[in-house]
Design a protein around this motif. Structure first.
Motif, PDB file in Angstrom:
ATOM      1  N   THR A 257       0.772  -1.139   0.031  1.00 20.92           N
ATOM      2  CA  THR A 257      -0.014  -0.048   0.160  1.00 20.92           C
ATOM      3  C   THR A 257       0.905   1.171  -0.002  1.00 20.92           C
ATOM      4  O   THR A 257       2.059   1.175   0.182  1.00 20.92           O
ATOM      5  CB  THR A 257      -0.931  -0.061   1.157  1.00 20.92           C
ATOM      6  N   SER A 258       0.247   2.377  -0.094  1.00 17.60           N
ATOM      7  CA  SER A 258       0.733   3.612  -0.135  1.00 17.60           C
ATOM      8  C   SER A 258      -0.254   4.669   0.303  1.00 17.60           C
ATOM      9  O   SER A 258      -1.323   4.231   0.481  1.00 17.60           O
ATOM     10  CB  SER A 258       1.463   4.092  -1.306  1.00 17.60           C
ATOM     11  N   VAL A 259       0.051   5.891   0.679  1.00 23.66           N
ATOM     12  CA  VAL A 259      -0.428   6.886   1.201  1.00 23.66           C
ATOM     13  C   VAL A 259      -1.733   7.323   0.272  1.00 23.66           C
ATOM     14  O   VAL A 259      -2.849   7.830   0.513  1.00 23.66           O
ATOM     15  CB  VAL A 259       0.021   8.170   1.425  1.00 23.66           C
ATOM     16  N   ASN A 260      -1.681   7.036  -1.034  1.00 25.05           N
ATOM     17  CA  ASN A 260      -2.648   7.208  -1.847  1.00 25.05           C
ATOM     18  C   ASN A 260      -3.740   6.214  -2.156  1.00 25.05           C
ATOM     19  O   ASN A 260      -4.744   6.430  -3.083  1.00 25.05           O
ATOM     20  CB  ASN A 260      -1.856   7.597  -3.347  1.00 25.05           C
ATOM     21  N   MET A 261      -3.715   5.031  -1.605  1.00 24.89           N
ATOM     22  CA  MET A 261      -4.695   3.956  -1.491  1.00 24.89           C
ATOM     23  C   MET A 261      -5.970   4.338  -1.036  1.00 24.89           C
ATOM     24  O   MET A 261      -5.987   5.219   0.135  1.00 24.89           O
ATOM     25  CB  MET A 261      -4.205   2.787  -0.869  1.00 24.89           C
ATOM     26  N   GLY A 262      -7.178   4.403  -1.756  1.00 25.94           N
ATOM     27  CA  GLY A 262      -8.173   4.707  -1.484  1.00 25.94           C
ATOM     28  C   GLY A 262      -8.723   6.345  -1.677  1.00 25.94           C
ATOM     29  O   GLY A 262      -9.998   6.729  -1.634  1.00 25.94           O
ATOM     30  N   ALA A 263      -7.687   6.795  -2.337  1.00 27.43           N
ATOM     31  CA  ALA A 263      -8.211   8.362  -2.889  1.00 27.43           C
ATOM     32  C   ALA A 263      -9.333   8.099  -3.890  1.00 27.43           C
ATOM     33  O   ALA A 263      -9.165   7.583  -4.814  1.00 27.43           O
ATOM     34  CB  ALA A 263      -7.008   9.004  -3.734  1.00 27.43           C
ATOM     35  N   GLY A 264     -10.356   9.169  -3.700  1.00 21.42           N
ATOM     36  CA  GLY A 264     -11.512   9.192  -4.610  1.00 21.42           C
ATOM     37  C   GLY A 264     -12.534   8.024  -4.310  1.00 21.42           C
ATOM     38  O   GLY A 264     -13.344   7.966  -4.951  1.00 21.42           O
ATOM     39  N   TYR A 265     -12.145   6.958  -3.568  1.00 21.53           N
ATOM     40  CA  TYR A 265     -13.197   5.911  -3.551  1.00 21.53           C
ATOM     41  C   TYR A 265     -14.572   6.464  -2.928  1.00 21.53           C
ATOM     42  O   TYR A 265     -15.556   5.868  -3.111  1.00 21.53           O
ATOM     43  CB  TYR A 265     -12.665   4.991  -2.419  1.00 21.53           C
ATOM     44  N   GLU A 266     -14.259   7.742  -2.019  1.00 19.83           N
ATOM     45  CA  GLU A 266     -15.802   8.189  -1.560  1.00 19.83           C
ATOM     46  C   GLU A 266     -16.667   8.637  -2.621  1.00 19.83           C
ATOM     47  O   GLU A 266     -17.922   8.525  -2.436  1.00 19.83           O
ATOM     48  CB  GLU A 266     -15.321   9.330  -0.501  1.00 19.83           C
ATOM     49  N   LEU A 267     -16.241   9.011  -3.654  1.00 19.01           N
ATOM     50  CA  LEU A 267     -17.112   9.672  -4.953  1.00 19.01           C
ATOM     51  C   LEU A 267     -17.598   8.518  -5.219  1.00 19.01           C
ATOM     52  O   LEU A 267     -18.732   8.619  -5.949  1.00 19.01           O
ATOM     53  CB  LEU A 267     -16.116  10.398  -6.038  1.00 19.01           C
ATOM     54  N   GLU A 268     -16.928   7.317  -5.677  1.00 20.09           N
ATOM     55  CA  GLU A 268     -17.310   6.044  -6.417  1.00 20.09           C
ATOM     56  C   GLU A 268     -18.437   5.528  -5.235  1.00 20.09           C
ATOM     57  O   GLU A 268     -19.644   5.121  -5.873  1.00 20.09           O
ATOM     58  CB  GLU A 268     -16.441   5.009  -6.466  1.00 20.09           C
ATOM     59  N   ALA A 269     -18.323   5.466  -4.240  1.00 22.35           N
ATOM     60  CA  ALA A 269     -19.324   5.212  -3.210  1.00 22.35           C
ATOM     61  C   ALA A 269     -20.603   5.718  -3.315  1.00 22.35           C
ATOM     62  O   ALA A 269     -21.525   5.324  -3.281  1.00 22.35           O
ATOM     63  CB  ALA A 269     -18.759   5.013  -1.724  1.00 22.35           C
ATOM     64  N   ILE A 270     -20.552   7.270  -3.389  1.00 27.44           N
ATOM     65  CA  ILE A 270     -21.673   8.033  -3.222  1.00 27.44           C
ATOM     66  C   ILE A 270     -22.489   7.831  -4.575  1.00 27.44           C
ATOM     67  O   ILE A 270     -23.889   7.702  -4.559  1.00 27.44           O
ATOM     68  CB  ILE A 270     -21.082   9.544  -3.074  1.00 27.44           C
ATOM     69  N   ALA A 271     -21.535   7.756  -5.784  1.00 26.61           N
ATOM     70  CA  ALA A 271     -22.251   7.498  -6.989  1.00 26.61           C
ATOM     71  C   ALA A 271     -23.089   6.106  -6.948  1.00 26.61           C
ATOM     72  O   ALA A 271     -24.232   6.232  -7.584  1.00 26.61           O
ATOM     73  CB  ALA A 271     -21.213   7.656  -8.005  1.00 26.61           C
ATOM     74  N   ALA A 272     -22.445   5.155  -6.491  1.00 29.23           N
ATOM     75  CA  ALA A 272     -23.013   3.871  -6.401  1.00 29.23           C
ATOM     76  C   ALA A 272     -24.254   3.752  -5.544  1.00 29.23           C
ATOM     77  O   ALA A 272     -25.154   3.292  -5.871  1.00 29.23           O
ATOM     78  CB  ALA A 272     -21.898   2.817  -5.877  1.00 29.23           C
ATOM     79  N   CYS A 273     -24.239   4.488  -4.413  1.00 28.45           N
ATOM     80  CA  CYS A 273     -25.268   4.755  -3.538  1.00 28.45           C
ATOM     81  C   CYS A 273     -26.621   5.360  -4.148  1.00 28.45           C
ATOM     82  O   CYS A 273     -27.707   4.921  -4.132  1.00 28.45           O
ATOM     83  CB  CYS A 273     -25.140   5.385  -2.237  1.00 28.45           C
ATOM     84  N   THR A 274     -26.269   6.461  -4.858  1.00 31.62           N
ATOM     85  CA  THR A 274     -27.274   7.094  -5.653  1.00 31.62           C
ATOM     86  C   THR A 274     -28.087   6.367  -6.833  1.00 31.62           C
ATOM     87  O   THR A 274     -29.035   6.400  -7.032  1.00 31.62           O
ATOM     88  CB  THR A 274     -26.611   8.466  -6.237  1.00 31.62           C
ATOM     89  N   ILE A 275     -27.016   5.795  -7.548  1.00 34.93           N
ATOM     90  CA  ILE A 275     -27.417   4.776  -8.631  1.00 34.93           C
ATOM     91  C   ILE A 275     -28.265   3.585  -8.141  1.00 34.93           C
ATOM     92  O   ILE A 275     -29.321   3.357  -8.499  1.00 34.93           O
ATOM     93  CB  ILE A 275     -26.239   4.284  -9.470  1.00 34.93           C
TER      94      ILE A 275
END
Length: 337
Positions: A257-275
């Motif tokens: 892993t690195s510090v950049n793991m997970g970056a932007g995943y919250e937007l995918e999650a919000i989009a998936a929830c909305t869909i």
């Protein structure tokens, strides 16, 4: 109801169904076209890849869903996932690894490390919920600040160095399969257990009723005797615990892993929830819908990969899907008003 009225009624139902599931239908259509053009798209290997990718993101989306249902959001999700991954990786390196992060650290059991990761992430969630509940900071601002804060902590903790050399019994959690069956990876089973737990929590407990009540009308919920502050803190704490679990699994899946793991995943999650039907206006959302939303979003990404679309253009398509999903959700909300 005469025949004419029945036809009009059925037509309205069909139109409503198409409007409510427009993106899902479109993405499934894209997958069908890709399956025809690329025969290897429909294969056991691709299904296994889809299920593993979906599993971790489903866990993250489950966490975000509670925040959305209460008219909140959590923009810190991706960075908390990254922090959880980094903590797990630094504590679960091979004892003989030459570039070990903690050279003198004893060989810790995996369950102990998991508890440490979940406890640290839970604390972040409690802080998020407390700032939103007691200081009345809008969730968007509170979690945006926490996003940057957690990223900074992760940078300081790791020194921005990539972390590898993970123990084989740890990485086996992500690569292993129950009874050696290709369609039953451990990640899928863990995600299914999380999904069942959240379904029970949302539908069969007082906490779930309070959550939907807050999303529907927070003032009315307070008048009815709901401790809204306590409920929100629990929601954000549970969300952060799920992010920590996702980070723990992602590090195992990646083998590092690195510090950049997970970056932007919250937007995918919000989009998936909305869909999947979780309204950004609160009070609405089902676990089954969240699963469908995550599957559709992952199906889109894999379809674009099979069609040879460059990664740069993939991000453009994902961004458009997020905008359209939220716009359709707002349209439904305004139509009800």
């Amino acid at each position: 109801m005469d025949a004419t009225e029945k036809k009009v009624y059925n037509r309205k139902k069909v139109i409503a169904f198409l409007e409510n599931n427009a993106i899902t239908i479109l993405m499934i259509g894209v997958a069908v076209v890709v399956g025809i053009l690329r025969p290897n798209f429909i294969s056991g290997a691709n299904f296994s890849n889809l299920s593993v990718n979906t599993a971790v993101r489903f866990i993250i989306a489950l966490g975000v869903s509670g925040c959305l249902i209460t008219k909140g959001t959590d923009l810190s999700a991706g960075r908390v996932v990254g922090l959880g991954a980094c903590i797990a990786a630094t504590l679960l390196q091979k004892p003989d690894y030459s570039d070990r992060f903690f050279p003198n650290l004893p060989d810790l059991p995996i369950p102990v490390v998991l508890v440490i990761v979940l406890a640290i992430c839970a604390l972040i969630g409690i802080i998020n919920g407390s700032v939103i509940s007691f200081l009345k900071v809008p969730p968007f601002i509170a979690t945006l600040g926490m996003q940057t804060l957690v990223y900074g902590i992760c940078l300081v903790y790791t020194g921005a160095k990539p972390i590898g050399g993970l123990k084989s019994n740890y990485t086996a959690i992500a690569s292993g399969k129950l009874l050696n069956l290709k369609f039953l990876p451990y990640l899928l089973i863990i995600a299914a257990v999380c999904g069942c737990f959240m379904w029970f929590l949302y539908n069969k407990t007082r906490h779930g009723k309070y959550m939907y009540a807050i999303g529907g009308n927070e003032n009315a919920a307070e008048v009815a005797g709901v401790n809204t502050s306590k409920t929100k803190i629990l929601i954000y704490m549970l969300a952060a615990i799920l992010y920590g679990l996702a980070g723990f699994l992602l590090a195992a899946k990646s083998g590092g892993t690195s510090v950049n793991m997970g970056a932007g995943y919250e937007l995918e999650a919000i989009a998936a929830c909305t869909i999947g039907g979780v309204s950004t206006n609160g009070g609405v959302g089902r676990v089954s819908g969240i699963l469908i939303g995550v599957l559709v979003f992952e199906l889109l990404k894999i379809s674009l990969q099979f069609m040879g679309v460059e990664t740069s253009y993939t991000y453009i398509v994902q961004g458009l899907v997020i905008i359209i999903a939220v716009a359709l959700d707002l349209r439904k909300y305004l139509a009800k008003k």
